[in-house]
Design a protein around this motif. Structure first.
Motif, PDB file in Angstrom:
ATOM      1  N   SER A 166       4.242  11.290 -11.152  1.00  0.00           N
ATOM      2  CA  SER A 166       5.059  10.083 -11.228  1.00  0.00           C
ATOM      3  C   SER A 166       6.057  10.050 -10.072  1.00  0.00           C
ATOM      4  O   SER A 166       6.719  11.056  -9.783  1.00  0.00           O
ATOM      5  CB  SER A 166       5.806  10.051 -12.567  1.00  0.00           C
ATOM      6  OG  SER A 166       6.589   8.899 -12.661  1.00  0.00           O
ATOM      7  N   GLY A 167       6.133   8.911  -9.388  1.00  0.00           N
ATOM      8  CA  GLY A 167       7.056   8.781  -8.260  1.00  0.00           C
ATOM      9  C   GLY A 167       6.493   9.249  -6.933  1.00  0.00           C
ATOM     10  O   GLY A 167       7.207   9.277  -5.930  1.00  0.00           O
ATOM     11  N   SER A 168       5.207   9.602  -6.902  1.00  0.00           N
ATOM     12  CA  SER A 168       4.619  10.124  -5.657  1.00  0.00           C
ATOM     13  C   SER A 168       4.163   9.022  -4.701  1.00  0.00           C
ATOM     14  O   SER A 168       3.734   9.317  -3.590  1.00  0.00           O
ATOM     15  CB  SER A 168       3.446  11.061  -5.981  1.00  0.00           C
ATOM     16  OG  SER A 168       2.413  10.346  -6.647  1.00  0.00           O
ATOM     17  N   GLY A 169       4.240   7.744  -5.137  1.00  0.00           N
ATOM     18  CA  GLY A 169       3.920   6.653  -4.227  1.00  0.00           C
ATOM     19  C   GLY A 169       2.595   5.956  -4.495  1.00  0.00           C
ATOM     20  O   GLY A 169       2.163   5.126  -3.694  1.00  0.00           O
ATOM     21  N   LYS A 170       1.947   6.242  -5.634  1.00  0.00           N
ATOM     22  CA  LYS A 170       0.651   5.609  -5.934  1.00  0.00           C
ATOM     23  C   LYS A 170       0.785   4.092  -6.059  1.00  0.00           C
ATOM     24  O   LYS A 170       0.001   3.347  -5.482  1.00  0.00           O
ATOM     25  CB  LYS A 170       0.059   6.197  -7.231  1.00  0.00           C
ATOM     26  CG  LYS A 170      -0.197   7.697  -7.186  1.00  0.00           C
ATOM     27  CD  LYS A 170      -0.884   8.191  -8.445  1.00  0.00           C
ATOM     28  CE  LYS A 170      -0.085   7.955  -9.718  1.00  0.00           C
ATOM     29  NZ  LYS A 170       1.173   8.707  -9.782  1.00  0.00           N
ATOM     30  N   SER A 171       1.785   3.638  -6.796  1.00  0.00           N
ATOM     31  CA  SER A 171       1.986   2.196  -6.961  1.00  0.00           C
ATOM     32  C   SER A 171       2.407   1.542  -5.646  1.00  0.00           C
ATOM     33  O   SER A 171       2.003   0.413  -5.357  1.00  0.00           O
ATOM     34  CB  SER A 171       3.033   1.918  -8.043  1.00  0.00           C
ATOM     35  OG  SER A 171       2.564   2.328  -9.308  1.00  0.00           O
ATOM     36  N   THR A 172       3.191   2.247  -4.851  1.00  0.00           N
ATOM     37  CA  THR A 172       3.590   1.730  -3.542  1.00  0.00           C
ATOM     38  C   THR A 172       2.368   1.526  -2.665  1.00  0.00           C
ATOM     39  O   THR A 172       2.226   0.494  -1.994  1.00  0.00           O
ATOM     40  CB  THR A 172       4.591   2.684  -2.855  1.00  0.00           C
ATOM     41  OG1 THR A 172       5.740   2.811  -3.679  1.00  0.00           O
ATOM     42  CG2 THR A 172       4.998   2.176  -1.482  1.00  0.00           C
ATOM     43  N   LEU A 173       1.451   2.504  -2.682  1.00  0.00           N
ATOM     44  CA  LEU A 173       0.215   2.381  -1.912  1.00  0.00           C
ATOM     45  C   LEU A 173      -0.603   1.187  -2.397  1.00  0.00           C
ATOM     46  O   LEU A 173      -1.120   0.405  -1.589  1.00  0.00           O
ATOM     47  CB  LEU A 173      -0.604   3.669  -2.015  1.00  0.00           C
ATOM     48  CG  LEU A 173      -1.951   3.658  -1.285  1.00  0.00           C
ATOM     49  CD1 LEU A 173      -1.758   3.470   0.219  1.00  0.00           C
ATOM     50  CD2 LEU A 173      -2.720   4.954  -1.563  1.00  0.00           C
ATOM     51  N   ALA A 174      -0.707   1.023  -3.721  1.00  0.00           N
ATOM     52  CA  ALA A 174      -1.435  -0.125  -4.280  1.00  0.00           C
ATOM     53  C   ALA A 174      -0.815  -1.428  -3.815  1.00  0.00           C
ATOM     54  O   ALA A 174      -1.519  -2.360  -3.409  1.00  0.00           O
ATOM     55  CB  ALA A 174      -1.448  -0.043  -5.805  1.00  0.00           C
ATOM     56  N   ASN A 175       0.507  -1.508  -3.833  1.00  0.00           N
ATOM     57  CA  ASN A 175       1.208  -2.724  -3.393  1.00  0.00           C
ATOM     58  C   ASN A 175       0.984  -3.018  -1.917  1.00  0.00           C
ATOM     59  O   ASN A 175       0.863  -4.176  -1.514  1.00  0.00           O
ATOM     60  CB  ASN A 175       2.698  -2.617  -3.692  1.00  0.00           C
ATOM     61  CG  ASN A 175       3.014  -2.739  -5.170  1.00  0.00           C
ATOM     62  OD1 ASN A 175       2.212  -3.251  -5.943  1.00  0.00           O
ATOM     63  ND2 ASN A 175       4.174  -2.258  -5.568  1.00  0.00           N
ATOM     64  N   ILE A 176       0.925  -1.967  -1.107  1.00  0.00           N
ATOM     65  CA  ILE A 176       0.657  -2.151   0.323  1.00  0.00           C
ATOM     66  C   ILE A 176      -0.760  -2.685   0.520  1.00  0.00           C
ATOM     67  O   ILE A 176      -0.993  -3.624   1.290  1.00  0.00           O
ATOM     68  CB  ILE A 176       0.863  -0.829   1.093  1.00  0.00           C
ATOM     69  CG1 ILE A 176       2.351  -0.477   1.149  1.00  0.00           C
ATOM     70  CG2 ILE A 176       0.285  -0.910   2.506  1.00  0.00           C
ATOM     71  CD1 ILE A 176       2.655   0.917   1.663  1.00  0.00           C
ATOM     72  N   MET A 177      -1.703  -2.122  -0.225  1.00  0.00           N
ATOM     73  CA  MET A 177      -3.092  -2.558  -0.078  1.00  0.00           C
ATOM     74  C   MET A 177      -3.308  -3.977  -0.581  1.00  0.00           C
ATOM     75  O   MET A 177      -4.202  -4.682  -0.108  1.00  0.00           O
ATOM     76  CB  MET A 177      -4.009  -1.574  -0.803  1.00  0.00           C
ATOM     77  CG  MET A 177      -3.982  -0.186  -0.188  1.00  0.00           C
ATOM     78  SD  MET A 177      -5.058   0.956  -1.034  1.00  0.00           S
ATOM     79  CE  MET A 177      -6.639   0.308  -0.569  1.00  0.00           C
ATOM     80  N   LEU A 178      -2.470  -4.400  -1.529  1.00  0.00           N
ATOM     81  CA  LEU A 178      -2.571  -5.759  -2.059  1.00  0.00           C
ATOM     82  C   LEU A 178      -1.732  -6.760  -1.266  1.00  0.00           C
ATOM     83  O   LEU A 178      -1.719  -7.947  -1.576  1.00  0.00           O
ATOM     84  CB  LEU A 178      -2.137  -5.772  -3.533  1.00  0.00           C
ATOM     85  CG  LEU A 178      -3.121  -5.126  -4.507  1.00  0.00           C
ATOM     86  CD1 LEU A 178      -2.450  -4.865  -5.848  1.00  0.00           C
ATOM     87  CD2 LEU A 178      -4.359  -5.991  -4.682  1.00  0.00           C
ATOM     88  N   GLY A 179      -1.027  -6.270  -0.257  1.00  0.00           N
ATOM     89  CA  GLY A 179      -0.222  -7.158   0.573  1.00  0.00           C
ATOM     90  C   GLY A 179       1.115  -7.527  -0.040  1.00  0.00           C
ATOM     91  O   GLY A 179       1.803  -8.420   0.449  1.00  0.00           O
ATOM     92  N   ILE A 180       1.500  -6.846  -1.113  1.00  0.00           N
ATOM     93  CA  ILE A 180       2.782  -7.121  -1.772  1.00  0.00           C
ATOM     94  C   ILE A 180       3.931  -6.486  -0.985  1.00  0.00           C
ATOM     95  O   ILE A 180       5.023  -7.030  -0.901  1.00  0.00           O
ATOM     96  CB  ILE A 180       2.754  -6.600  -3.231  1.00  0.00           C
ATOM     97  CG1 ILE A 180       1.679  -7.351  -4.023  1.00  0.00           C
ATOM     98  CG2 ILE A 180       4.115  -6.746  -3.898  1.00  0.00           C
ATOM     99  CD1 ILE A 180       1.371  -6.752  -5.377  1.00  0.00           C
ATOM    100  N   GLU A 181       3.663  -5.300  -0.424  1.00  0.00           N
ATOM    101  CA  GLU A 181       4.633  -4.600   0.425  1.00  0.00           C
ATOM    102  C   GLU A 181       4.001  -4.332   1.779  1.00  0.00           C
ATOM    103  O   GLU A 181       2.772  -4.350   1.908  1.00  0.00           O
ATOM    104  CB  GLU A 181       5.044  -3.256  -0.204  1.00  0.00           C
ATOM    105  CG  GLU A 181       5.872  -3.353  -1.454  1.00  0.00           C
ATOM    106  CD  GLU A 181       6.370  -1.987  -1.910  1.00  0.00           C
ATOM    107  OE1 GLU A 181       7.012  -1.290  -1.098  1.00  0.00           O
ATOM    108  OE2 GLU A 181       6.113  -1.628  -3.069  1.00  0.00           O
ATOM    109  N   SER A 182       4.823  -4.033   2.755  1.00  0.00           N
ATOM    110  CA  SER A 182       4.332  -3.662   4.084  1.00  0.00           C
ATOM    111  C   SER A 182       4.514  -2.165   4.293  1.00  0.00           C
ATOM    112  O   SER A 182       5.487  -1.575   3.824  1.00  0.00           O
ATOM    113  CB  SER A 182       5.110  -4.411   5.170  1.00  0.00           C
ATOM    114  OG  SER A 182       4.928  -5.797   5.029  1.00  0.00           O
ATOM    115  N   ALA A 183       3.572  -1.570   5.004  1.00  0.00           N
ATOM    116  CA  ALA A 183       3.707  -0.159   5.374  1.00  0.00           C
ATOM    117  C   ALA A 183       4.708  -0.042   6.517  1.00  0.00           C
ATOM    118  O   ALA A 183       4.888  -0.975   7.312  1.00  0.00           O
ATOM    119  CB  ALA A 183       2.355   0.401   5.801  1.00  0.00           C
TER     120      ALA A 183
END
Length: 199
Positions: A46-63
């Motif tokens: 938990s907190g390792s960035g899995k959801s962040t990676l998903a959001n980046i791949m979905l275009g919700i966040e930028s890398a």
């Protein structure tokens, strides 16, 4: 040929506190490839960035840095808009992603309208059928569905645009063991019958 190549994705968050900037690295050099019809699991605490990676791949966040290549073309913002229907996501809390004021019928129509895709009642019934939901649920609201039904509805909405990649962010974590098994079997069936790539 890979459908998606993720190359050296980095993500950091910067917090300003008084005169000091604190930089928090979330993702560091994440690199992998996804082939058509392949299933890859990203594992981490938990907190390792899995959801962040998903959001980046979905275009919700930028890398912060790195690149993603979809069908041998770099995913820029303009290109992402062109292929948006090809990469869809289903999240851990399906109820939070469903509009409580919309009936199931409208929830399924929404992505089809957004991408100017044709639809009729038989298309909506097909989407319900493929995820194992009864036709009578078309006139129900999300709050009238069980947790498992809500998750199936979220999956039906995600596959409505006939995507090539389905990104799943801990889609079974809020379900009991029996429902977890059913959802995983459903996803495996979709992978086999529709050639979906799953992450």
């Amino acid at each position: 040929m890979n459908i998606l190549d993720v190359k050296a994705i980095n993500k950091t968050y910067t917090k300003q506190r008084w005169f000091k900037k604190n930089v928090h690295p979330i993702l560091k050099n994440v690199t992998f490839s996804l082939a058509p019809g392949e299933c890859i699991a990203i594992v981490g605490k938990s907190g390792s960035g899995k959801s962040t990676l998903a959001n980046i791949m979905l275009g919700i966040e930028s890398a912060t840095s790195g690149e993603m290549i979809f069908r041998e073309k770099t995913l820029t913002k303009s290109y992402y808009k062109q292929i948006r229907k090809e990469i869809q996501g289903v999240f851990q809390n399906s109820y939070a992603s469903l509009n409580p004021l919309q009936k199931v019928e409208d929830i399924l129509k929404e992505p089809l309208r957004n991408f100017d895709l044709p639809f009729n009642k038989s298309k909506l019934l097909y989407l319900l059928d493929i995820v194992g939901l009864e036709p009578s649920l078309l006139q129900h609201y999300p709050g009238e569905l069980s947790g498992g039904q809500q998750q199936r509805l979220a999956i039906a909405r995600a596959i409505a645009t006939e995507p090539s990649i389905l990104i799943l962010d801990e889609v079974t974590s809020n379900l009991d063991m029996v429902l977890q098994k059913k959802i995983l079997q459903l996803l495996q069936h979709l992978q086999q019958t529709q050639g979906l790539s799953l992450l």
